[in-house]
Design a protein around this motif. Structure first.
Motif, mmCIF file in Angstrom:
data_model
loop_
_atom_site.group_PDB
_atom_site.id
_atom_site.type_symbol
_atom_site.label_atom_id
_atom_site.label_comp_id
_atom_site.label_asym_id
_atom_site.label_seq_id
_atom_site.Cartn_x
_atom_site.Cartn_y
_atom_site.Cartn_z
ATOM 1 N N ALA A 61 0.833 -1.201 0.000
ATOM 2 C CA ALA A 61 0.000 0.000 0.000
ATOM 3 C C ALA A 61 0.873 1.260 0.000
ATOM 4 N N GLN B 59 2.139 1.811 -3.470
ATOM 5 C CA GLN B 59 1.089 2.342 -4.337
ATOM 6 C C GLN B 59 0.934 3.846 -4.148
ATOM 7 N N ARG B 60 0.918 4.290 -2.892
ATOM 8 C CA ARG B 60 0.815 5.727 -2.622
ATOM 9 C C ARG B 60 2.039 6.456 -3.155
#
Length: 244
Positions: free
Chosen positions: A193, A196-197
């Protein structure tokens, strides 16, 4: 901050950084030249590179993500001495070689469940041990994709190493004669995650970053996502050299 002028706009500069504005939009918001906005950005982000977790504990997830090697902004393309032996490419174009190659630079990221983040630009995956050694506390559980370097890091730190097998695309589908896989407490969800950010910020919001300045933008991303972030902290960190 030596010889930087217009001190009255420095606090506004921190607001611009917290919003993640492009250089052109930042220049318009600050009413300064684009060259000034660019210089201010990287001056104020120099210390942000050091704002990272000094140690990770508990359940720690580590993995690499890759960014394409970029010489964005290099004037060598126009002066006849390009930084690489290739034609210049437009942002968003595909790499010339498929898979992992010298066209991509790895970024190592390690996160724990207490919002501690450590990331670093590497020359190659061979630098994983040196980059993360000493950052994992004894007794922690290091979750990785099973790369040998991570097992070595865990062994030196006195931590437990868990290899996380990536699930198949149909891992939630019931297979005849087998029970469907259940999501467990350990995995690589937190670090994935974070990646992804990071990709959304660097490739999308920042519209691509040169490899030379990639560490600045990693520090920028960490700074604005730390708990209790306030734009004035960026200025405070720079003025009084306060490491959080």
């Amino acid at each position: 901050l030596a010889r930087l002028r217009m001190k009255a706009k420095w606090l506004q500069q921190q607001d611009v950084l917290s919003q993640g504005l492009s250089v052109s939009k930042a220049a318009a918001a600050l009413d300064v030249a684009r060259t000034t906005a660019f210089r201010w950005r990287h001056r104020f982000l120099q210390l942000a590179q050091a704002v990272k977790a000094t140690a990770l504990t508990g359940v720690v997830e580590a993995d690499e993500t890759f960014f394409r090697t970029s010489f964005k902004g290099s004037r060598g393309w126009k002066r006849g001495h390009p930084p690489e032996d290739r034609m210049p490419r437009y942002r968003g174009g595909s790499a010339l070689k498929p898979g992992l190659s010298s066209e991509q630079v790895p970024v190592l990221t390690a996160v724990d469940r207490g919002d501690g983040v450590m990331d670093r630009v590497l020359r190659s995956r061979a630098g994983i041990v040196a980059a993360i050694e000493g950052k994992i506390e004894k007794g922690s559980v290091l979750c990785t994709d099973g790369l040998v370097s991570y097992a070595e890091v865990a062994g030196r730190a006195g931590a437990e190493h868990r290899r996380i097998n990536l699930p198949r695309k149909d891992w939630l589908t019931k297979v005849k004669g087998q029970k469907p896989r259940r999501p467990g407490a350990l995995g690589l969800g937190h670090v994935n995650a974070h990646h992804q950010r990071l990709k959304q910020f660097i490739n999308g919001q920042a519209r691509g970053v040169s490899t030379k300045h990639l560490p600045d933008y990693l520090g920028w991303s960490r700074a604005v996502r730390r708990p209790g972030f306030d734009p004035i902290l960026l200025l405070a960190d720079t003025l009084i050299h306060r490491y959080v």
